[in-house]
Structure formats: C-alpha cells, structure tokens
Design an enzyme around this catalytic site. Structure first.
Site, PDB file in Angstrom:
ATOM      1  N   ASP A   1       0.825  -1.206   0.000  1.00  0.00           N
ATOM      2  CA  ASP A   1       0.000   0.000   0.000  1.00  0.00           C
ATOM      3  C   ASP A   1       0.864   1.263   0.000  1.00  0.00           C
ATOM      4  O   ASP A   1       1.921   1.291   0.626  1.00  0.00           O
ATOM      5  CB  ASP A   1      -0.906  -0.012   1.239  1.00  0.00           C
TER       6      ASP A   1
ATOM      7  N   HIS B   1       3.440   3.478  -8.965  1.00  0.00           N
ATOM      8  CA  HIS B   1       3.224   2.063  -9.265  1.00  0.00           C
ATOM      9  C   HIS B   1       4.491   1.434  -9.854  1.00  0.00           C
ATOM     10  O   HIS B   1       4.830   0.289  -9.531  1.00  0.00           O
ATOM     11  CB  HIS B   1       2.052   1.899 -10.225  1.00  0.00           C
TER      12      HIS B   1
ATOM     13  N   LEU C   1      10.948 -20.896  -3.555  1.00  0.00           N
ATOM     14  CA  LEU C   1      10.032 -19.914  -2.980  1.00  0.00           C
ATOM     15  C   LEU C   1       8.723 -20.002  -3.736  1.00  0.00           C
ATOM     16  O   LEU C   1       8.718 -20.098  -4.970  1.00  0.00           O
ATOM     17  CB  LEU C   1      10.607 -18.497  -3.106  1.00  0.00           C
TER      18      LEU C   1
END
Length: 244
Positions: A18, A35, A129
């Site tokens: 966020d 972004h 991962l």
C-alpha cells in the site's frame, strides 16, 4: 535465493503493498510513477525473501475493488503486470520461484489470463520460494466462491449437510493446499486488512509498517520478521506455540 533456514521453519508472509499513490503525490509525481517504483520494491522483496526464511510470499497485487479506479490508472496497472510477467518471469524461474495465482479469473482479459496461466505453468515445479499473487482478489469473494463450490458438492450428494464444517469449507478456497500466513505486513501506516485473506488471517500476526510501499526494502522486511518472531502465538489457547 539460497537460504540456510530449514524448510520446516520457513514462514508464510503476506504483504498488502500500500502507498504507491501517496508516495508519488508526496514527490509531485504522477501516480503511475508510484506504481512503477512499487514494482521495483516487489523485485527487492522477492530477492530477499529466501534469505530471510520465507517459504511462501503472498502479495496483494490487484483487488476486486480496484476496478473502480480511473480507467487510465487501470490501464497503467495492467501494463505493469504485462511487463512484469514478460520481463521478470524468466528470472523468477531461474531462481526457483513457483508462481501461484489466487482470485477470480473468469472476467479477465484473455491476454492477462493467459499471462497468469503461463507464469503458473512455467514455474510449477520450482520449490525455492512460492510467490502467491492475489490478482482480481477479494477475501469475501473468495469465501463466496468456496461456499458455492461446497454447496455444489452438497447438491450432488457428495457431501452431507452434517459434514459442512470450517475445515471442509477451507478445502474449497482458492489455494487450499497452502498454509495460512504466519505474518501479514501492510505498508503505508494504514491498519486494516482491506478484504485480504480474511479467512486465512484468523491467527496471523499483523505488522503495520509506516513506510510507503515503494520505499519498502530488505531492512523493513527483516525488521517486520524480527517483530513477528518476538511475539507469542497461542492460536486461542493459553500456551504459546513453538516453532516459527
């Protein structure tokens, strides 16, 4: 992405990324730049994850509610997703990252849906991962999808009404084979889950980080994990659970 942490002790960390827009606004930059810098922060976080004992990293990349944003911003975000998969997928694959997608795919543009499926297919055998991308995702929507799946099983006679339990419903979620997050991190200082992993977060530890997502780095991730490891996890009981 080597790690000396034993596999059984590896964490599932989920992140609400966020603050991109506010990061840009504070610098007099367009939201799109925030972004783009957020994608760089994601790259840093994925690189650091294995070294810090993370086995599963779940990221909230685009929510079901984000479609209400201005069309120009949505185009920017979809363009970033396309470029991230095209430019970064090969590197993720080389580094042993297994990409999983959760969220509703039914109404996605065909090219976006195809890219997501390509990422999953290419990396499905990787084990270093697991990167879970929550895309077009909302937790309430996920629970509703799970309820529909379970209801269909009941109507078909494969599950009795008496067998409808929390455990049975959990098997109908988007990724029922994955463990619940140990730790959920939210950047930007906001302190809410915003319709993210509501079912899975029942006993997750929450850490709220004051920095905006583009400024999130390895040190911030490490500090959140240190805070998490200092807590006692009782899961509703009186005695703290041992382990991660």
């Amino acid at each position: 992405m080597q790690s000396s942490v034993d596999q059984k002790d590896r964490l599932h960390v989920a992140i609400i990324m966020d603050g991109n827009g506010r990061w840009a606004a504070a610098r007099g930059l367009p939201r799109g730049e925030g972004h783009r810098r957020g994608v760089e922060a994601l790259r840093r976080t994925v690189r650091a994850a294995g070294d810090l004992g993370i086995g599963i990293l779940t990221i909230f990349s685009f929510s079901a509610e984000n479609w209400s944003r201005p069309p120009s911003e949505i185009r920017e975000l979809m363009g970033l997703l396309r470029r991230f998969i095209r430019n970064d997928l090969a590197d993720l694959h080389r580094n042993g990252v297994h990409v999983r997608i959760i969220g509703d795919r039914d109404d996605l543009a065909p090219d976006i849906r195809g890219l997501l499926e390509e990422a999953e297919e290419l990396t499905k055998h990787n084990v270093k991962l697991t990167l879970v991308v929550a895309f077009n995702y909302g937790a309430r929507q996920e629970i509703a999808r799970a309820a529909r799946r379970l209801a269909a099983e009941v109507l078909a006679g494969r599950v009795a009404v008496a067998e409808v339990t929390a455990e049975k419903l959990a098997t109908c979620l988007d990724a029922p084979d994955l463990p619940d997050p140990d730790l959920i991190i939210r950047t930007s200082g906001e302190q809410r889950l915003s319709n993210f992993l509501l079912w899975q977060a029942a006993y997750s530890e929450l850490v709220f980080v004051p920095v905006y997502w583009p400024d999130f780095d390895r040190a911030a991730l490490e500090q959140a994990i240190v805070e998490y490891r200092g807590r006692e996890r009782r899961f509703g009981g009186l005695v703290a659970k041992t382990g991660s």
